[in-house]
Structures are given as structure tokens and as C-alpha cells.
Scaffold this active site. Sequence first.
Site, mmCIF file in Angstrom:
data_model
loop_
_atom_site.group_PDB
_atom_site.id
_atom_site.type_symbol
_atom_site.label_atom_id
_atom_site.label_comp_id
_atom_site.label_asym_id
_atom_site.label_seq_id
_atom_site.Cartn_x
_atom_site.Cartn_y
_atom_site.Cartn_z
ATOM 1 N N SER A 175 1.545 -0.608 -9.917
ATOM 2 C CA SER A 175 2.755 0.059 -9.969
ATOM 3 C C SER A 175 3.516 -0.486 -10.768
ATOM 4 O O SER A 175 3.588 -2.189 -10.760
ATOM 5 C CB SER A 175 3.004 0.404 -8.495
ATOM 6 O OG SER A 175 4.636 1.225 -8.936
ATOM 7 N N TYR A 197 6.387 -0.925 -0.142
ATOM 8 C CA TYR A 197 6.053 -0.388 -1.387
ATOM 9 C C TYR A 197 5.676 -1.468 -2.060
ATOM 10 O O TYR A 197 4.650 -1.476 -3.058
ATOM 11 C CB TYR A 197 5.989 1.042 -1.357
ATOM 12 C CG TYR A 197 5.587 1.588 -2.278
ATOM 13 C CD1 TYR A 197 3.739 1.653 -2.058
ATOM 14 C CD2 TYR A 197 5.434 1.616 -3.565
ATOM 15 C CE1 TYR A 197 2.960 3.104 -3.684
ATOM 16 C CE2 TYR A 197 4.559 1.909 -5.317
ATOM 17 C CZ TYR A 197 3.768 2.900 -4.454
ATOM 18 O OH TYR A 197 3.355 2.899 -5.467
#
Length: 251
Positions: A138, A151
Site C-alpha cells: 500500500s 494496517y
Amino acid sequence: MNITGNTILITGGGSGIGRALAEALHARGNTVVIAGRRQAPLDEVTAANPGMHSVTLDIQDEAGITAFAETLVARFPKLNAVLNNAGIMKPENVPAGDNLAVAEETIATNLLGPIRLTTALLPHLLKQPRATVLTVSSGLAFVPLAATPTYSATKAAIHSWSMGLRQQLKDTAVEVIEIAPPYVQTELLGPHQATDPDAMPLADFIDEVMTILETQADATEVIVERCKPLRFAEADGTFAQVFAGLNARHF
């Protein structure tokens, strides 16, 4: 990566980025096997894409992953690629002290899951004439979002793990490619994200990813233009500004 003629497993293939990549790769002549925890979403995808296959997989189930890999290889002996896409993203309030369950679930899904699955499949992949391990990190691997600290941490770890695995496999026929999405219109954070104008349209993201894969055969990282400010913030000397701007909007 050769973009056609593969047999590829895609985890988290029932929705979002996983489904969109599965459909794009299926359309390019690959044998695509999508995996997810629930059969119903998988059935919806395969019904819309004749010839695509599906298998159920609980990516958090350590013991189940080994059995899954054995069954998968027996069913698809030409398997030569795995795209570790399954993931969850949930906000955490660490000062409130109620974050540990979310943190542990996130680590099991986003980090341990890809490591366990890749490790289970690697002996088979190493026997193939050519093979690919794809990971999905990400932009938040490089500039973290404070509202989702675990995350962001798992995605930073996936980036680091991908680099280490690539180095260990450099003298083999297995390549390692990392895809780092920006904020994309999916339902990862909930239905509102799918229509958030601040997010990159999913179709645009997939088109750019596939163009990179098709035109840059030796690419080790797939970074779309929208993600470059995050990916290169540290190198560009803009990390503090990018971090502040990102977290001013979302936390």
C-alpha cells in the site's frame, strides 16, 4: 512477468482490487483461481467470468493453509503464480486500549497470511519453468495513516518481506513483484469508500497496473502515478508534509 499463459491464484478475489485484477488477468488468457473466505461472492465472480475457478480459503487459518496448498497444487498442477491480495483495514483507537483484537486480526490476515501461503506454495513454484509471487502492499507502507496504525505497519512489513524474498530468490526462476495501491474506490474501509471522490477509481487503477505489467517486464514494484507521492516521500524530502496532509484529512 509474462502477462498471459499463467495459472494464477488470487486471494481476496471476490471483491475490490482482487476481483478487478482477476478479471483483467482472466481476459488476458490466464487460468485464474480466486480464493476467499465465503463461497457466495466467489460464485458471483466466476458466474460473470466463464472459465474462472474458485476455492475457499481462510487466510487466517495457519493449519488450513498447508492443506489448502496441497489440494490447490493437485487440482492445478500448472500453477505458477500467486497474488497475495487478501487483506483487511480497520481503524484503531490505541489510547482507548480496545485495539488489540483488531491489531492481531490485521497481522494474521495481512502479514502472516501471505507469508504462510507463499511458503506453502514455494516448493511447487520453484519447480516451474517460470513463476511469480505477487504481493499487495500500500502507499501507506511508506507514509502511515495514524487511524489505521497496524494496517500501515503490516503493509510496511509486506514491502520489506517482498524485498527480502526477492533477494533470496534472485538465482531462481521465481520473481517477486510488489503492487502498492493508493487510496482506491473499493469497500476496504466500508461502502462509502467505493464512491469517495478522494479515492482513485478502481478501473483507472487496474488499467494503470496492467499497463505497467505489460510494458515493464522487469518491474519489481508496480507504483501507479497516484501512489508516487507516498512511495517516494522519504527520498523526495517531502515525508513530513505528506504525512501531515494525509493525517489531517483522515485523523
